[in-house]
Design a protein around this motif. Structure first.
Motif, PDB file in Angstrom:
ATOM      1  N   ASP A 295      -4.990   1.518  -1.638  1.00 41.79           N
ATOM      2  CA  ASP A 295      -4.773   2.263  -0.398  1.00 41.79           C
ATOM      3  C   ASP A 295      -6.021   2.271   0.476  1.00 41.79           C
ATOM      4  O   ASP A 295      -6.172   3.119   1.341  1.00 41.79           O
ATOM      5  CB  ASP A 295      -4.345   3.698  -0.722  1.00 41.79           C
ATOM      6  CG  ASP A 295      -3.025   3.733  -1.466  1.00 41.79           C
ATOM      7  OD1 ASP A 295      -2.225   2.795  -1.306  1.00 41.79           O
ATOM      8  OD2 ASP A 295      -2.794   4.700  -2.220  1.00 41.79           O
ATOM      9  N   GLY A 296      -6.904   1.331   0.245  1.00 42.78           N
ATOM     10  CA  GLY A 296      -8.165   1.273   0.988  1.00 42.78           C
ATOM     11  C   GLY A 296      -8.039   0.493   2.288  1.00 42.78           C
ATOM     12  O   GLY A 296      -6.977   0.394   2.898  1.00 42.78           O
ATOM     13  N   ARG A 297      -9.152  -0.094   2.681  1.00 45.40           N
ATOM     14  CA  ARG A 297      -9.261  -0.819   3.937  1.00 45.40           C
ATOM     15  C   ARG A 297      -8.316  -2.022   3.963  1.00 45.40           C
ATOM     16  O   ARG A 297      -8.162  -2.718   2.968  1.00 45.40           O
ATOM     17  CB  ARG A 297     -10.706  -1.301   4.091  1.00 45.40           C
ATOM     18  CG  ARG A 297     -11.072  -1.789   5.458  1.00 45.40           C
ATOM     19  CD  ARG A 297     -12.547  -2.122   5.516  1.00 45.40           C
ATOM     20  NE  ARG A 297     -12.846  -3.348   4.796  1.00 45.40           N
ATOM     21  CZ  ARG A 297     -12.687  -4.567   5.305  1.00 45.40           C
ATOM     22  NH1 ARG A 297     -12.218  -4.720   6.510  1.00 45.40           N
ATOM     23  NH2 ARG A 297     -12.989  -5.628   4.594  1.00 45.40           N
ATOM     24  N   ASN A 298      -7.691  -2.266   5.123  1.00 44.30           N
ATOM     25  CA  ASN A 298      -6.844  -3.444   5.255  1.00 44.30           C
ATOM     26  C   ASN A 298      -7.160  -4.173   6.552  1.00 44.30           C
ATOM     27  O   ASN A 298      -7.788  -3.624   7.452  1.00 44.30           O
ATOM     28  CB  ASN A 298      -5.356  -3.076   5.154  1.00 44.30           C
ATOM     29  CG  ASN A 298      -4.898  -2.164   6.256  1.00 44.30           C
ATOM     30  OD1 ASN A 298      -5.086  -2.452   7.425  1.00 44.30           O
ATOM     31  ND2 ASN A 298      -4.296  -1.052   5.898  1.00 44.30           N
ATOM     32  N   ILE A 299      -6.721  -5.415   6.646  1.00 44.38           N
ATOM     33  CA  ILE A 299      -6.965  -6.249   7.816  1.00 44.38           C
ATOM     34  C   ILE A 299      -5.844  -6.082   8.833  1.00 44.38           C
ATOM     35  O   ILE A 299      -6.098  -5.919  10.021  1.00 44.38           O
ATOM     36  CB  ILE A 299      -7.101  -7.732   7.397  1.00 44.38           C
ATOM     37  CG1 ILE A 299      -8.268  -7.891   6.431  1.00 44.38           C
ATOM     38  CG2 ILE A 299      -7.255  -8.621   8.612  1.00 44.38           C
ATOM     39  CD1 ILE A 299      -8.336  -9.239   5.750  1.00 44.38           C
TER      40      ILE A 299
ATOM     41  N   ASN B  83      -1.457  -4.678   9.246  1.00 41.61           N
ATOM     42  CA  ASN B  83      -0.203  -4.138   8.724  1.00 41.61           C
ATOM     43  C   ASN B  83       0.918  -5.055   9.219  1.00 41.61           C
ATOM     44  O   ASN B  83       1.067  -5.232  10.431  1.00 41.61           O
ATOM     45  CB  ASN B  83      -0.016  -2.706   9.229  1.00 41.61           C
ATOM     46  CG  ASN B  83       1.158  -2.014   8.611  1.00 41.61           C
ATOM     47  OD1 ASN B  83       1.970  -2.634   7.941  1.00 41.61           O
ATOM     48  ND2 ASN B  83       1.263  -0.729   8.839  1.00 41.61           N
TER      49      ASN B  83
ATOM     50  N   THR C 271      -4.997  -7.762   3.124  1.00 43.73           N
ATOM     51  CA  THR C 271      -6.262  -7.147   2.731  1.00 43.73           C
ATOM     52  C   THR C 271      -7.088  -8.096   1.870  1.00 43.73           C
ATOM     53  O   THR C 271      -6.568  -9.077   1.338  1.00 43.73           O
ATOM     54  CB  THR C 271      -6.000  -5.822   1.976  1.00 43.73           C
ATOM     55  OG1 THR C 271      -7.231  -5.170   1.744  1.00 43.73           O
ATOM     56  CG2 THR C 271      -5.292  -6.061   0.665  1.00 43.73           C
TER      57      THR C 271
ATOM     58  N   SER D 233       0.867  -1.168   0.000  1.00 38.31           N
ATOM     59  CA  SER D 233       0.000   0.000   0.000  1.00 38.31           C
ATOM     60  C   SER D 233       0.906   1.220   0.000  1.00 38.31           C
ATOM     61  O   SER D 233       1.767   1.359   0.873  1.00 38.31           O
ATOM     62  CB  SER D 233      -0.887  -0.006   1.242  1.00 38.31           C
ATOM     63  OG  SER D 233      -1.628   1.177   1.332  1.00 38.31           O
TER      64      SER D 233
ATOM     65  N   SER E  27     -10.563  -4.906  -2.222  1.00 35.14           N
ATOM     66  CA  SER E  27     -10.434  -3.526  -1.745  1.00 35.14           C
ATOM     67  C   SER E  27      -9.364  -2.776  -2.533  1.00 35.14           C
ATOM     68  O   SER E  27      -8.462  -3.369  -3.113  1.00 35.14           O
ATOM     69  CB  SER E  27     -10.156  -3.458  -0.248  1.00 35.14           C
ATOM     70  OG  SER E  27      -9.271  -4.416   0.169  1.00 35.14           O
TER      71      SER E  27
END
Length: 84
Positions: free
Chosen positions: A29-33, A35, A22, A7, A26
């Motif tokens: 640069d959107g929603r992620n689970i 890092n 992620t 990202s 998605s």
């Protein structure tokens, strides 16, 4: 499907990437689970170029997550750094 991919962050001309887990649907640069590390391709001096939580990445892969091509090469590089 769950993917482990990059990202983008940072400024124009100075990229910085977070390695994230992620959903494949998605946005980049959107929603992620979760890092799981970072990659700084323009690191210089004492700046770290690569830091990954390899244990968490392996846990996600064991659950069926797919690595992107670039993340697969970064995981391989991180393994070589830990061995040295």
């Amino acid at each position: 499907m769950v993917k482990i991919r990059l990202s983008r962050g940072g400024a124009k001309g100075r990229p910085f990437y977070h390695v994230i887990v992620t959903d494949s649907r998605s946005a980049r640069d959107g929603r992620n689970i979760e890092n799981v590390g970072f990659y700084n391709p323009v690191a210089s001096g004492k700046d770290k170029r690569l830091e990954l939580n390899v244990v968490r990445i392996q846990e996600w892969v064991s659950k069926g997550a797919q690595l992107s091509d670039k993340v697969a090469s970064l995981v391989k590089e991180a393994g070589k750094q830990q061995a040295a």
